[in-house]
Design a protein around this motif. Structure first.
Motif, PDB file in Angstrom:
ATOM      1  N   ARG A 171      43.956 -47.201  81.864  1.00  0.00           N
ATOM      2  CA  ARG A 171      43.225 -48.454  82.102  1.00  0.00           C
ATOM      3  C   ARG A 171      42.314 -48.276  83.341  1.00  0.00           C
ATOM      4  N   PHE A 227      42.487 -55.982  77.672  1.00  0.00           N
ATOM      5  CA  PHE A 227      41.880 -56.839  76.643  1.00  0.00           C
ATOM      6  C   PHE A 227      40.754 -57.646  77.274  1.00  0.00           C
ATOM      7  N   VAL A 228      39.711 -56.910  77.624  1.00  0.00           N
ATOM      8  CA  VAL A 228      38.536 -57.496  78.283  1.00  0.00           C
ATOM      9  C   VAL A 228      37.379 -57.479  77.297  1.00  0.00           C
ATOM     10  N   SER A 229      36.234 -57.982  77.736  1.00  0.00           N
ATOM     11  CA  SER A 229      35.068 -57.960  76.854  1.00  0.00           C
ATOM     12  C   SER A 229      34.637 -56.510  76.623  1.00  0.00           C
ATOM     13  N   LYS A 242      31.878 -55.526  75.864  1.00  0.00           N
ATOM     14  CA  LYS A 242      30.557 -55.312  76.466  1.00  0.00           C
ATOM     15  C   LYS A 242      30.710 -54.984  77.947  1.00  0.00           C
ATOM     16  N   ALA A 243      31.676 -55.620  78.597  1.00  0.00           N
ATOM     17  CA  ALA A 243      31.889 -55.373  80.030  1.00  0.00           C
ATOM     18  C   ALA A 243      32.479 -53.975  80.247  1.00  0.00           C
ATOM     19  N   ASN A 276      41.346 -63.316  80.718  1.00  0.00           N
ATOM     20  CA  ASN A 276      41.116 -64.706  80.297  1.00  0.00           C
ATOM     21  C   ASN A 276      41.968 -65.031  79.058  1.00  0.00           C
ATOM     22  N   ARG A 327      41.179 -65.527  75.927  1.00  0.00           N
ATOM     23  CA  ARG A 327      40.899 -64.655  74.773  1.00  0.00           C
ATOM     24  C   ARG A 327      41.685 -63.341  74.891  1.00  0.00           C
ATOM     25  N   GLY A 328      41.673 -62.791  76.080  1.00  0.00           N
ATOM     26  CA  GLY A 328      42.407 -61.548  76.326  1.00  0.00           C
ATOM     27  C   GLY A 328      43.907 -61.741  76.157  1.00  0.00           C
ATOM     28  N   ARG A 386      44.798 -61.831  72.478  1.00  0.00           N
ATOM     29  CA  ARG A 386      44.757 -60.460  71.933  1.00  0.00           C
ATOM     30  C   ARG A 386      45.991 -59.659  72.389  1.00  0.00           C
ATOM     31  N   ASN A 421      32.997 -59.057  89.449  1.00  0.00           N
ATOM     32  CA  ASN A 421      33.908 -58.465  88.458  1.00  0.00           C
ATOM     33  C   ASN A 421      34.160 -59.407  87.290  1.00  0.00           C
ATOM     34  N   ARG A 434      32.611 -62.643  87.017  1.00  0.00           N
ATOM     35  CA  ARG A 434      31.461 -63.493  86.775  1.00  0.00           C
ATOM     36  C   ARG A 434      31.749 -64.980  86.950  1.00  0.00           C
TER      37      ARG A 434
HETATM   38  N1  COA Z   1      38.086 -59.982  74.854  1.00  0.00           N
HETATM   39  C1  COA Z   1      37.036 -59.740  74.059  1.00  0.00           C
HETATM   40  N2  COA Z   1      35.820 -60.287  74.206  1.00  0.00           N
HETATM   41  C2  COA Z   1      35.689 -61.139  75.230  1.00  0.00           C
HETATM   42  C3  COA Z   1      36.737 -61.439  76.101  1.00  0.00           C
HETATM   43  C4  COA Z   1      37.980 -60.822  75.893  1.00  0.00           C
HETATM   44  N3  COA Z   1      39.018 -61.021  76.677  1.00  0.00           N
HETATM   45  N4  COA Z   1      36.289 -62.314  77.012  1.00  0.00           N
HETATM   46  C5  COA Z   1      35.012 -62.543  76.743  1.00  0.00           C
HETATM   47  N5  COA Z   1      34.646 -61.848  75.655  1.00  0.00           N
HETATM   48  C6  COA Z   1      33.331 -61.774  75.037  1.00  0.00           C
HETATM   49  C7  COA Z   1      32.887 -63.101  74.524  1.00  0.00           C
HETATM   50  O1  COA Z   1      33.317 -63.272  73.200  1.00  0.00           O
HETATM   51  C8  COA Z   1      31.386 -62.977  74.591  1.00  0.00           C
HETATM   52  O2  COA Z   1      30.917 -62.198  73.532  1.00  0.00           O
HETATM   53  P1  COA Z   1      29.486 -62.479  72.856  1.00  0.00           P
HETATM   54  O3  COA Z   1      28.481 -62.188  73.927  1.00  0.00           O
HETATM   55  O4  COA Z   1      29.453 -61.507  71.740  1.00  0.00           O
HETATM   56  O5  COA Z   1      29.530 -63.891  72.457  1.00  0.00           O
HETATM   57  C9  COA Z   1      31.182 -62.162  75.855  1.00  0.00           C
HETATM   58  O6  COA Z   1      32.389 -61.441  76.051  1.00  0.00           O
HETATM   59  C10 COA Z   1      30.902 -63.014  77.073  1.00  0.00           C
HETATM   60  O7  COA Z   1      31.898 -63.996  77.157  1.00  0.00           O
HETATM   61  P2  COA Z   1      31.986 -65.067  78.340  1.00  0.00           P
HETATM   62  O8  COA Z   1      33.107 -65.982  78.071  1.00  0.00           O
HETATM   63  O9  COA Z   1      30.622 -65.648  78.597  1.00  0.00           O
HETATM   64  O10 COA Z   1      32.467 -64.198  79.518  1.00  0.00           O
HETATM   65  P3  COA Z   1      31.659 -63.486  80.646  1.00  0.00           P
HETATM   66  O11 COA Z   1      30.438 -62.833  80.188  1.00  0.00           O
HETATM   67  O12 COA Z   1      31.585 -64.440  81.774  1.00  0.00           O
HETATM   68  O13 COA Z   1      32.701 -62.332  80.975  1.00  0.00           O
HETATM   69  C11 COA Z   1      34.878 -61.463  81.436  1.00  0.00           C
HETATM   70  C12 COA Z   1      33.927 -62.613  81.578  1.00  0.00           C
HETATM   71  C13 COA Z   1      35.810 -61.467  82.617  1.00  0.00           C
HETATM   72  C14 COA Z   1      35.674 -61.651  80.177  1.00  0.00           C
HETATM   73  C15 COA Z   1      34.149 -60.123  81.321  1.00  0.00           C
HETATM   74  O14 COA Z   1      33.218 -60.006  82.357  1.00  0.00           O
HETATM   75  C16 COA Z   1      35.097 -58.982  81.358  1.00  0.00           C
HETATM   76  O15 COA Z   1      35.854 -58.731  80.429  1.00  0.00           O
HETATM   77  N6  COA Z   1      35.051 -58.201  82.447  1.00  0.00           N
HETATM   78  C17 COA Z   1      35.881 -57.046  82.626  1.00  0.00           C
HETATM   79  C18 COA Z   1      36.482 -57.081  83.980  1.00  0.00           C
HETATM   80  C19 COA Z   1      37.256 -55.832  84.223  1.00  0.00           C
HETATM   81  O16 COA Z   1      38.023 -55.391  83.413  1.00  0.00           O
HETATM   82  N7  COA Z   1      37.055 -55.265  85.410  1.00  0.00           N
HETATM   83  C20 COA Z   1      37.705 -54.100  85.798  1.00  0.00           C
HETATM   84  C21 COA Z   1      39.164 -54.297  86.008  1.00  0.00           C
HETATM   85  S1  COA Z   1      39.604 -55.153  87.469  1.00  0.00           S
END
Ligand code: COA
Ligand code: ZN
Length: 314
Positions: free
Chosen positions: A12, A47-49, A51-52, A80, A82-83, A86, A109, A111
């Motif tokens: 991770r 279980f994060v985005s 895209k992130a 969050n 959603r995570g 999952r 981190n 947002r």
């Molecule tokens: N699992 C899967 N997809 C997720 C998700 C999750 N837990 N949380 C958000 N998403 C998706 C949404 O469905 C959305 O997708 P879309 O653009 O296709 O509609 C997109 O991410 C943005 O969602 P939103 O609710 O607007 O969140 P955000 O853009 O403000 O992102 C986080 C918030 C925290 C979920 C995201 O930035 C993230 O996962 N960051 C990772 C942080 C991390 O792991 N950092 C390192 C470890 S400390």
């Protein structure tokens, strides 16, 4: 000497900062191999985005296909609701929620402002409703790379709010390697006094070479749980200048040499660590995998044996 418990975070925290996608098969094989080494916990994925953190987009598949070793807890990072859904669907043994104690780092981190993170995570804890234990990782708790000092009282106040919501454990994270041993000793003592019933874990990065010194300071202050990353891989993609976690096998080696029991089969772990550079495609910071354990003695050169014989004969 106390029994020390390790949580391995390489797949991770370690992998999330790697530039090249690591195949799902390799992640599963690594978690399976680590499961046989005696860890208390393995943080398998997040279980994060996707895209992130594209690296961890295969979280479901990894969780579904790893071989669960009895006695090892398979935990996952959850940002969050959603995570959390999952993670519960994937059968994680523990949900590790995350927020930052620094407002700027939380914005970078996750947002959102910290209060919004807290409200969202409180909602997650209600949703989980005791079905699985919840741990909360508080990032940048020893300093923020953008804001600088994070007052200890603020860290303790966030911790207290989560404890009031019924979490099982707190992980206090030095996300970017700013902690020093005197600070760690003070934090460790206060945490144990204030949150005696909690599973307390410390999470260090070796960004400035203070990682093992901080582990030592924490152990001397009574802390028995640590996060570590195989090979010293890792770093938060949203923290400028961040680098690897403390190297699990180096920390475990140090503790074994000091007479601490970690339950880890170190030779086995070192074999896995030696395969890591090929897996990630570059050298890794860990030292003991390169040098061998202190007690792995080198053969005596023939010239020295000869000299010894001559001296004995004389
Ligand atoms: N699992 C899967 N997809 C997720 C998700 C999750 N837990 N949380 C958000 N998403 C998706 C949404 O469905 C959305 O997708 P879309 O653009 O296709 O509609 C997109 O991410 C943005 O969602 P939103 O609710 O607007 O969140 P955000 O853009 O403000 O992102 C986080 C918030 C925290 C979920 C995201 O930035 C993230 O996962 N960051 C990772 C942080 C991390 O792991 N950092 C390192 C470890 S400390
Ligand atoms: Zn970290």
């Amino acid at each position: 000497m106390p029994r020390i418990h390790f949580n391995e975070v390489v797949t991770r925290d370690g992998f999330q900062n790697e530039p090249t996608f690591i195949p799902t098969e390799s992640k599963i094989a690594l978690v399976d191999a680590l499961g046989e080494c005696g860890y208390a916990k393995i943080e398998v994925t997040a279980f994060v985005s996707p895209k992130a953190i594209p690296m961890l987009r295969d979280a479901e598949e990894v969780m579904a296909r790893i071989r669960r070793v009895p006695g090892v807890e398979y935990t996952v990072l959850v940002p969050n609701q959603r995570g959390a859904e999952r993670a519960l669907d994937a059968g994680a043994d523990e949900l590790n929620l995350v927020m930052s104690t620094s407002e700027l780092h939380n914005l970078a981190n996750l947002r959102m402002p910290r209060e919004k993170s807290f409200a969202g995570l409180a909602e997650v804890i209600r949703l989980v409703d005791g079905r699985k234990p919840v741990n909360v990782s508080l990032s940048t708790a020893f300093g923020c790379p953008m804001a600088g000092e994070v007052p200890q009282d603020e860290v303790l106040a966030w911790a207290a709010r989560f404890v009031d919501l019924g979490v099982r454990g707190l992980t206090i994270c030095d996300t970017t390697g700013m902690a020093h041993p005197a600070q760690v000793a003070g934090m460790a003592e206060t945490l144990q006094r204030r949150f005696a019933g909690q599973q307390l874990t410390l999470h260090f990065h070796n960004t400035r070479g203070m990682g093992l010194a901080n582990v030592l300071a924490a152990v001397q202050a009574g802390i028995v749980r640590f996060d570590g990353s195989l090979g010293g891989l890792g770093g938060c993609p949203y923290a400028p200048g961040a680098s690897g976690n403390i190297c699990s096998e180096d920390a475990i080696h140090m503790l074994h040499e000091m007479g601490c029991d970690t339950g880890i089969d170190l030779p086995r772990l070192l074999d896995i660590a030696r395969a890591l550079p090929a897996l990630v495609g570059h050298e890794v910071p860990g030292q003991v995998a390169k040098a061998g354990r202190s007690r792995d003695l080198h053969p005596v050169p023939a010239s020295v044996s000869e000299l010894q014989n001559q001296l004995q004969a004389a």
